[in-house]
Every structure is written in structure tokens, then in C-alpha cells.
Scaffold this motif. Sequence first.
Motif, PDB file in Angstrom:
ATOM      1  N   GLY A 296       0.790  -1.219   0.000  1.00 23.70           N
ATOM      2  CA  GLY A 296       0.000   0.000   0.000  1.00 23.70           C
ATOM      3  C   GLY A 296       0.825   1.272   0.000  1.00 23.70           C
ATOM      4  O   GLY A 296       2.038   1.261  -0.229  1.00 23.70           O
ATOM      5  N   THR A 297       0.151   2.368   0.277  1.00 26.33           N
ATOM      6  CA  THR A 297       0.749   3.691   0.255  1.00 26.33           C
ATOM      7  C   THR A 297       0.299   4.468   1.489  1.00 26.33           C
ATOM      8  O   THR A 297      -0.539   4.005   2.270  1.00 26.33           O
ATOM      9  N   VAL A 298       0.860   5.676   1.636  1.00 32.27           N
ATOM     10  CA  VAL A 298       0.448   6.588   2.697  1.00 32.27           C
ATOM     11  C   VAL A 298       0.185   7.949   2.070  1.00 32.27           C
ATOM     12  O   VAL A 298       0.981   8.434   1.257  1.00 32.27           O
ATOM     13  N   LEU A 299      -0.931   8.560   2.449  1.00 33.62           N
ATOM     14  CA  LEU A 299      -1.290   9.888   1.954  1.00 33.62           C
ATOM     15  C   LEU A 299      -1.483  10.813   3.143  1.00 33.62           C
ATOM     16  O   LEU A 299      -2.256  10.519   4.053  1.00 33.62           O
ATOM     17  N   LEU A 300      -0.765  11.938   3.142  1.00 31.34           N
ATOM     18  CA  LEU A 300      -0.899  12.954   4.182  1.00 31.34           C
ATOM     19  C   LEU A 300      -1.566  14.182   3.595  1.00 31.34           C
ATOM     20  O   LEU A 300      -1.102  14.721   2.588  1.00 31.34           O
ATOM     21  N   GLU A 301      -2.656  14.624   4.225  1.00 35.93           N
ATOM     22  CA  GLU A 301      -3.386  15.806   3.777  1.00 35.93           C
ATOM     23  C   GLU A 301      -3.585  16.745   4.958  1.00 35.93           C
ATOM     24  O   GLU A 301      -3.806  16.298   6.080  1.00 35.93           O
ATOM     25  N   GLN A 302      -3.537  18.052   4.682  1.00 34.71           N
ATOM     26  CA  GLN A 302      -3.716  19.049   5.726  1.00 34.71           C
ATOM     27  C   GLN A 302      -4.700  20.107   5.283  1.00 34.71           C
ATOM     28  O   GLN A 302      -4.749  20.478   4.106  1.00 34.71           O
ATOM     29  N   ASN A 303      -5.465  20.560   6.258  1.00 33.57           N
ATOM     30  CA  ASN A 303      -6.417  21.631   6.006  1.00 33.57           C
ATOM     31  C   ASN A 303      -6.516  22.458   7.277  1.00 33.57           C
ATOM     32  O   ASN A 303      -6.739  21.906   8.364  1.00 33.57           O
ATOM     33  N   ALA A 304      -6.335  23.768   7.148  1.00 25.25           N
ATOM     34  CA  ALA A 304      -6.329  24.638   8.320  1.00 25.25           C
ATOM     35  C   ALA A 304      -7.615  24.532   9.119  1.00 25.25           C
ATOM     36  O   ALA A 304      -7.627  24.734  10.331  1.00 25.25           O
ATOM     37  N   GLU A 305      -8.725  24.224   8.448  1.00 24.63           N
ATOM     38  CA  GLU A 305     -10.012  24.160   9.133  1.00 24.63           C
ATOM     39  C   GLU A 305     -10.359  22.747   9.595  1.00 24.63           C
ATOM     40  O   GLU A 305     -10.925  22.557  10.672  1.00 24.63           O
ATOM     41  N   LEU A 306     -10.015  21.752   8.782  1.00 16.81           N
ATOM     42  CA  LEU A 306     -10.415  20.377   9.082  1.00 16.81           C
ATOM     43  C   LEU A 306      -9.348  19.581   9.826  1.00 16.81           C
ATOM     44  O   LEU A 306      -9.613  18.487  10.295  1.00 16.81           O
ATOM     45  N   GLY A 307      -8.135  20.101   9.925  1.00 21.00           N
ATOM     46  CA  GLY A 307      -7.073  19.389  10.617  1.00 21.00           C
ATOM     47  C   GLY A 307      -6.224  18.559   9.678  1.00 21.00           C
ATOM     48  O   GLY A 307      -6.077  18.865   8.496  1.00 21.00           O
ATOM     49  N   THR A 308      -5.655  17.491  10.201  1.00 19.42           N
ATOM     50  CA  THR A 308      -4.740  16.635   9.446  1.00 19.42           C
ATOM     51  C   THR A 308      -5.370  15.262   9.241  1.00 19.42           C
ATOM     52  O   THR A 308      -5.954  14.694  10.157  1.00 19.42           O
ATOM     53  N   ARG A 309      -5.210  14.744   8.044  1.00 19.93           N
ATOM     54  CA  ARG A 309      -5.762  13.430   7.711  1.00 19.93           C
ATOM     55  C   ARG A 309      -4.664  12.581   7.080  1.00 19.93           C
ATOM     56  O   ARG A 309      -3.957  13.025   6.175  1.00 19.93           O
ATOM     57  N   ILE A 310      -4.517  11.362   7.590  1.00 21.87           N
ATOM     58  CA  ILE A 310      -3.539  10.436   7.033  1.00 21.87           C
ATOM     59  C   ILE A 310      -4.257   9.158   6.630  1.00 21.87           C
ATOM     60  O   ILE A 310      -5.104   8.649   7.368  1.00 21.87           O
ATOM     61  N   THR A 311      -3.961   8.685   5.427  1.00 18.24           N
ATOM     62  CA  THR A 311      -4.610   7.489   4.894  1.00 18.24           C
ATOM     63  C   THR A 311      -3.545   6.460   4.527  1.00 18.24           C
ATOM     64  O   THR A 311      -2.624   6.763   3.755  1.00 18.24           O
ATOM     65  N   MET A 312      -3.671   5.276   5.084  1.00 18.42           N
ATOM     66  CA  MET A 312      -2.784   4.170   4.737  1.00 18.42           C
ATOM     67  C   MET A 312      -3.601   3.104   4.024  1.00 18.42           C
ATOM     68  O   MET A 312      -4.661   2.702   4.512  1.00 18.42           O
ATOM     69  N   SER A 313      -3.126   2.659   2.885  1.00 25.51           N
ATOM     70  CA  SER A 313      -3.840   1.626   2.132  1.00 25.51           C
ATOM     71  C   SER A 313      -3.178   0.272   2.339  1.00 25.51           C
ATOM     72  O   SER A 313      -1.981   0.177   2.619  1.00 25.51           O
ATOM     73  N   ILE A 314      -3.981  -0.777   2.225  1.00 26.01           N
ATOM     74  CA  ILE A 314      -3.527  -2.155   2.401  1.00 26.01           C
ATOM     75  C   ILE A 314      -4.080  -2.983   1.253  1.00 26.01           C
ATOM     76  O   ILE A 314      -5.297  -2.997   1.019  1.00 26.01           O
ATOM     77  N   ALA A 315      -3.205  -3.652   0.530  1.00 23.85           N
ATOM     78  CA  ALA A 315      -3.654  -4.521  -0.563  1.00 23.85           C
ATOM     79  C   ALA A 315      -4.180  -5.831   0.020  1.00 23.85           C
ATOM     80  O   ALA A 315      -3.559  -6.433   0.907  1.00 23.85           O
ATOM     81  N   ILE A 316      -5.342  -6.267  -0.470  1.00 23.95           N
ATOM     82  CA  ILE A 316      -5.929  -7.527  -0.007  1.00 23.95           C
ATOM     83  C   ILE A 316      -5.332  -8.649  -0.851  1.00 23.95           C
ATOM     84  O   ILE A 316      -5.822  -8.974  -1.925  1.00 23.95           O
TER      85      ILE A 316
END
Length: 359
Positions: A296-316
Motif C-alpha cells: 500500500g501507500t500513505v497519503l498525508l493531507e492538511q487543512n487549516a479548518e479540518l485538521g490533518t488526515r492520514i490514509t494508509m492503504s492495504i492490498a488484499i
Amino acid sequence: MEQTEEMTILLNRMPSPAFFVSGGRITHANPSALSRLIAVGDAVGEMLVTGAQEYAEFQGGCLYLTLRICGVPCEASVTRMGGFDCFVLEQEADQAELQAMALAARELRGPLSTVMTVADRLFPLTGTDDSPETQNQVSRINRGLFQMLRIVSNMSDAYRYSQDTAPRLEIRDVCGILEELFREIAPLIRCAGAELRYTVPTETVYCLVDEEKLERGIHNILSNALKFTSKGGTIDARVVRRGSMLFLTVRNDGTGEGLSGSLYRDFRRAPGIEEGRFGIGLGMVLIRSAATAHGGTVLLEQNAELGTRITMSIAIRQNSDASVRASVLHVDYAGERDHRLLELSDSLPVSLYRSENIN
């Protein structure tokens, strides 16, 4: 035209191998990338080892994935700049610094283990002292030791994980593992003054899992989220299945101020220029190593209003080219101590480290 020239100048100033992609093909590459036989016009999709689905859906932030360059897997980060996707490849110097940290950790682990063993034997003797001050001091020492063990373990394992060509993969119910991790850690996060809300599919999803790496990755994601969550705030964790992939997204309501895509790759920091919440960045190395081990991969996203979001994917995956190892003698990185108390030691209250809670 002028903007393209400025972007090309910026690209050429990057010390790491880097290139721009537009419409799925490489449009510009700096000299360091060209020296790796990366050519303008190459289709980046043919280079992807992990992240085909994630990159196709990429809208912004910083995406960590793996490419194959001249037959050799190479870690890379992707950010969107001026209409181009900028790929930056890991350098050999990054691995050399991780190795140096691992060697330092090996020297530190012996004395630290001795101190923790002595503390395990000594502190129960204070149990007859009901003085709140004595109990508080013991708890503070215990938490400090857990924090040091976490740092040493991260220094040691960041390099080991990045070099691990044969993960300890076994067929497991990955949704069951994730649900259990969240359920067990939620009360601790509540003790730290925040709330963990989580949603995991109820279906059973069997796939190849390296349970230690997955656990370390999840714990580090939650530890980072807790550091930047305001008191009384909420951490949202959601697992969804899309096709042959699982996506774990964790969002905290903190501003994430000071975080950047460099946390994916750049664990080198000048001492004293940042507050303690940022650590030395090795947690992010462990997170991306966990993602890579699971295709999988990792995605880091930031938004001054919504905060920080990190997404890790996993291949089945039910089968893999990598060797699947059966259970073998394995040394616990935490010395059989509670992994949750270790991984969240920078944020949990001192009261959780009373001797009766950790022995």
C-alpha cells in the motif's frame, strides 16, 4: 511558459532525484534523476510497484508510494506543484542515516534494558508507601523509561523495516486485527483527554498481514494524531474497502501546524528548532514501511479548518511473490511490555504508568 521555466529551475535545484509528471508521463527530470536512467516521456504508471489505484485518485497532499527504477524498488513521495505531480526519490544517504541510528540504538538498548529491569524489581517495593508524591515520582520515572524505549526501538526498527525483504506475512483477518487495535487503544486515548471514534467493516477479510508492522504503523498514526488533537477533541478512524484495497483514514481535529510532506522522508532536524511534539520523524518511517509491506501507500493531507488526515492503504492479497513465513521465535521489540503504553507514551497521562499498571 514562464511558470514552466520557473518550475524547471526549482526541479533542478532539488538535491534528490526528482521529476515532474503530467498526463501520466514524465515531462521534466533533474540531473540526479536522469543519472538513474529516468527518461522524459516514460510512463510513470509502468514504474509503480504500489499505488496504482491511489495515484489514479490523487487530488493533493503528499502521497508516499514505491516505484521500480531499472528493476530496483525505490521509495518516493508525490506532491502536486503548479499543475505537475512532483516525484521525489529516496537517496542512499537517507538509508545510511537510518543505519547509523540503528547502530546507535543497539548501543543504547543494553544500558536501557538494564535500567528498566532494575526499575521493574525496585518500584514494586514502593507499593507500601501510600504517599501520592512517591507514587507520582515512580510513575514519572516509568513513563520516562517507556519514552526512551520507544525512541530506541524506533531508531532500531526504522532501518530494519526499510531493509526487510521478507516480511513475517501470515493469512489473517485484517479487519478483525484493526478492530481489536482500535478497541483496545480507545480507553487510553480517552484517558489522555480525547475521544477515538472508529468504524471498521464487519466483514471478514483474509489477507497477508505482517501483524507487528501493521500494529506499529497504526500505533504511530494514532500517537501522531493524539499529539495534535486539542483537549476534548476527537480522532476519527475509518476503514473502507474499495475493490482489492482497504483504506484506513485517521483524522484529528488539530490544525497540524508545522507538519509537512517532509515528515514522510526527512527525519533530519536541527536540535532545538521545533517543539517536542514533532519528535525525530521516525514514526512516519515506520508508518510508510508498514504500508509498503502490505502493498500500500500513505497519503498525508492538511487543512487549516479540518485538521490533518492520514490514509494508509492495504492490498488484499492472499498470495504473494514474497515468502510467507510461519510463526518462528520472535523477540518482542517492547520487551513484553504493553505496546500501547509504549507507543503513546509521549501523550498519555503519568497516572497510567503506576507500577501496578505496567508490571
